[in-house]
Every structure is written in C-alpha cells, then in structure tokens.
Write a protein that holds these residues in place. Structure first.
Motif, mmCIF file in Angstrom:
data_model
loop_
_atom_site.group_PDB
_atom_site.id
_atom_site.type_symbol
_atom_site.label_atom_id
_atom_site.label_comp_id
_atom_site.label_asym_id
_atom_site.label_seq_id
_atom_site.Cartn_x
_atom_site.Cartn_y
_atom_site.Cartn_z
ATOM 1 N N THR A 209 0.831 -1.205 0.000
ATOM 2 C CA THR A 209 0.000 0.000 0.000
ATOM 3 C C THR A 209 0.864 1.253 0.000
ATOM 4 N N SER A 210 1.869 1.264 0.868
ATOM 5 C CA SER A 210 2.739 2.440 0.950
ATOM 6 C C SER A 210 3.523 2.636 -0.333
ATOM 7 N N GLN A 211 3.984 1.551 -0.938
ATOM 8 C CA GLN A 211 4.731 1.663 -2.187
ATOM 9 C C GLN A 211 3.858 2.220 -3.302
ATOM 10 N N ALA A 212 2.636 1.723 -3.383
ATOM 11 C CA ALA A 212 1.734 2.169 -4.447
ATOM 12 C C ALA A 212 1.347 3.632 -4.275
ATOM 13 N N LEU A 213 1.219 4.074 -3.036
ATOM 14 C CA LEU A 213 0.746 5.430 -2.763
ATOM 15 C C LEU A 213 1.874 6.410 -2.484
ATOM 16 N N GLY A 214 3.119 5.965 -2.584
ATOM 17 C CA GLY A 214 4.255 6.860 -2.398
ATOM 18 C C GLY A 214 4.489 7.267 -0.959
ATOM 19 N N ILE A 215 4.123 6.402 -0.025
ATOM 20 C CA ILE A 215 4.234 6.701 1.396
ATOM 21 C C ILE A 215 5.512 6.071 1.953
ATOM 22 N N GLY A 216 6.283 6.851 2.718
ATOM 23 C CA GLY A 216 7.495 6.332 3.329
ATOM 24 C C GLY A 216 7.179 5.330 4.427
ATOM 25 N N VAL A 217 8.074 4.372 4.635
ATOM 26 C CA VAL A 217 7.867 3.331 5.646
ATOM 27 C C VAL A 217 8.987 3.364 6.673
ATOM 28 N N VAL A 218 8.595 3.500 7.937
ATOM 29 C CA VAL A 218 9.525 3.409 9.053
ATOM 30 C C VAL A 218 9.187 2.132 9.811
ATOM 31 N N ALA A 219 10.192 1.311 10.072
ATOM 32 C CA ALA A 219 9.973 -0.008 10.679
ATOM 33 C C ALA A 219 10.503 -0.044 12.103
ATOM 34 N N TYR A 220 9.589 -0.282 13.052
ATOM 35 C CA TYR A 220 10.053 -0.417 14.424
ATOM 36 C C TYR A 220 10.269 -1.886 14.776
ATOM 37 N N SER A 221 11.028 -2.098 15.834
ATOM 38 C CA SER A 221 11.343 -3.438 16.350
ATOM 39 C C SER A 221 11.973 -4.349 15.297
#
Length: 360
Positions: A209-221
């Motif tokens: 979803t984030s890739q398709a919509l151009g949204i950055g991803v921050v990954a915790y843990s």
C-alpha cells in the motif's frame, strides 16, 4: 557469497516517500529508552552520548512519542536539541497516555486529543514545530476525515510539517491518503509499522500500500524486541524485555519456524563476521523500510549503527526470506497463482515486465 561491508562509516540519506523532499538518514534513532520513568532506560548523560554519536555518524531522524517514559523521552530531546534543532527531523506521536493521569479526552485519535497532545509535546520538546507527527495507533472509531483535517489544520498553523500513521491497517491508510489527496490536505507522508524477520505480516498489505501510494515506511522493532540479537539463545535473560509496554514489543522464540529463523540468522552472521542484530537490521533496510534502532546504551547504538555497513548477498537474502516466509492469505492465494496469472495475461505473464511499484 558473503555479506559485504560498506567502506563509508557515515549513514546515507533517503528521500522520505514520494510526497516529500525530506532527506532522512537510513537508520532512525528511536528514543523510547531516553528516560527512566519505566524503571529502565538511559539517563541524561547516556542519552546525550547516544544522540551525539548518532549525529556524528550522519544520523538525523529522531523518533519519540508523548507516551515514551511518561513524557521524559520528549523532555530529554528538548534539552539535548538546544542549539542544534535544525540538524534533525524530529518526529513524535499522539494517541496513547503520557502518564496515568491522561484521561479519556486526551487519548485516542480525536482532534481534541491531537491538539492537546501536540501542544504538550511542543512544550516538552522546547520547539516551535514537530517535523513529522504520527498518530501512534488507530483507535478504530475516529473517522479518518477528522484525523486528516486535524493534521491539515496543524500544518496550516505551523505546529507540524508532515503527518503519518502508525499501527493502522492498510485499508485505513489507503482511505486516509485518498481523502487527503482529494481534499488537497497535507498528504500522509509515512507509516510506521512493526517489521522484522519474525514479523512479516506487514509485507502482505501495508508495505505494498505504501509503495503504491508513495508513502514512506519506518519499521520499528527490527530486532523482534531483542530476540534477533541471539542474546536470549546465549542464556542472557533480561527482564526488561517484558517491562516496556508490558512486553508487547517482544517476539519470543515460540515456534519451530522462529527457531529456524534464528538458526539461519546466526549462520549468516557467522559467515559475514558480524552480529546477528546487524544482519537483522540490514535485512529490514534491504526490504525498503527505514529501521528504527532504539538503543539503551552507547554500546548498543554502535552495534546497531554497524548494520548500515552490511550489504547482504542475494543468496543470503534468499535464505532469510525463505525461512521467515509466511503462507499466502486470500486474495493473494488467487492473485499470485500462476494459473490465474496466465488466464489474465493471455498466457504471456512471463513476457510482461511489471512496474517497479505496485499500482494503486
């Protein structure tokens, strides 16, 4: 092939999503351990050493929350950032309790809670704006129209610069992004999700979803709450894994698959001559997310930062991917079936080059 180490000791920078020009370091410094209100964490001097070392290596992306250490995390940052505020992207969150006195009107996702929380965070951080403001966790009842409008109002008031969603289901992320786009509101710039070798459910819908919509991803843990460091295998028990958030962030070795994951992780780390934690963080980064590292000590920080120098080989990624893979769930059991792909491409599926990102 074995993992290769980068020669450059400094962190590189990424553009955060496709809706911003924000340049952020490839590793995010999580500050949940800045403070002692939870009965464990880093005191002021250790927190300063951690932040200074992170900055010396090129780090510029800080992650906090109104709920970390009863507000002490933000208070520590407010002190530590004096005189160098513009050197960092400061992100924090709202929605959870700051302390036991936080009642029903200042928690959850409502605009009322948002406004009360942002003002309190600004005071603790001793700043005039928050660079990236996260909704910490979906309450499941506040309409997304209200959340998007609230973020937009805060941007127009100069209180925040960017907005993001943390711990939201993919369908709510997509709806929020669409509402913001159609209304000309501040876009949803990022999502924050749990992602690691022992938590890959994020990859089914949230990351596409984030890739398709151009949204950055921050990954915790990215370390699975510490289980992917291998230290619990070595018999080094640590009660702290059960204390923060009542142990909610810890992923125990409680299944045959998780045992196989840790076995493979240890083997790859031995081949590469680095720690299992470095491999685990490097794996998350290779998947396209920005891993949050949350050290409690300077020693832990240095170990976490070393992950940026690890470049996993395709063969190592394949082994780690295979051992940690989750079974497909519907509708992907249909959509990824070669027979179905053949039917919808006239038998030419293997001759069609897909786009670099999923299409919304």
């Amino acid at each position: 092939m074995i993992a290769q180490l980068r020669r450059n000791d400094t962190l590189r920078y990424k553009i955060f999503g496709r809706h911003t020009g924000l340049r952020v370091s490839e590793l995010v410094l999580g500050t949940a351990n800045f403070g002692m209100a939870w009965g464990h964490g880093a005191g002021p001097e250790e927190a300063r050493r951690i932040l200074d070392t992170y900055a010396d290596q090129g780090g510029n992306f800080l992650d906090s929350s109104n709920g970390y250490q009863g507000g002490e995390s933000e208070e520590f940052l407010g002190e530590l950032l004096e005189g160098r505020r513009d050197d960092f992207v400061v992100s924090t969150k709202y929605a959870v309790q700051t302390d036991p006195s936080s009642g029903v009107l200042v928690t959850g996702n409502s605009r009322q809670a948002m406004v009360a929380s942002v003002e309190a965070s600004l005071r603790r951080l001793k700043t005039d704006r928050i660079d990236l403001y996260w909704n910490h966790v979906s309450d499941g009842v506040t309409p997304l129209e209200e959340i998007v409008r609230g973020f937009d109002d805060l941007v127009r008031a100069g209180k925040i610069l960017y907005a993001g969603l943390s711990n939201f289901p993919a369908w709510r992320v997509a709806r929020a992004a669409t509402i913001a786009e159609l209304r000309g509101a501040v876009p949803i710039a990022g999502i924050q999700v749990e992602h690691s070798l022992v938590q890959r459910a994020t990859e089914q819908d949230l990351i596409p979803t984030s890739q398709a919509l151009g949204i950055g991803v921050v990954a915790y843990s990215p370390l699975g709450g510490g289980v992917l460091t291998g230290k619990y295998r070595a018999g080094k028990s640590d009660s702290r894994r059960d204390e923060a958030w009542a142990g909610a962030g810890f992923q125990p070795e409680n299944s045959p698959q998780r045992t196989a994951i840790i076995d493979t992780l240890l083997a790859v780390a031995k081949e590469a001559g680095v720690t299992p934690g470095e491999i685990a963080i490097a794996w998350v980064a290779k998947k396209g997310s920005l891993p949050i590292i949350g050290p409690r000590t300077l020693e832990q920080l240095k170990s976490n930062l070393a992950a940026a120098k690890v470049s996993l080989s395709p063969e190592q990624m394949e082994r780690l991917d295979a051992v940690s893979a989750l079974p497909l769930a519907y509708p992907y059991t249909v959509l990824d079936d070669p027979r179905i792909k053949g039917l919808i491409t006239g038998g030419k599926d293997d001759q069609i080059d897909p786009p670099p990102y999923p299409v919304a």
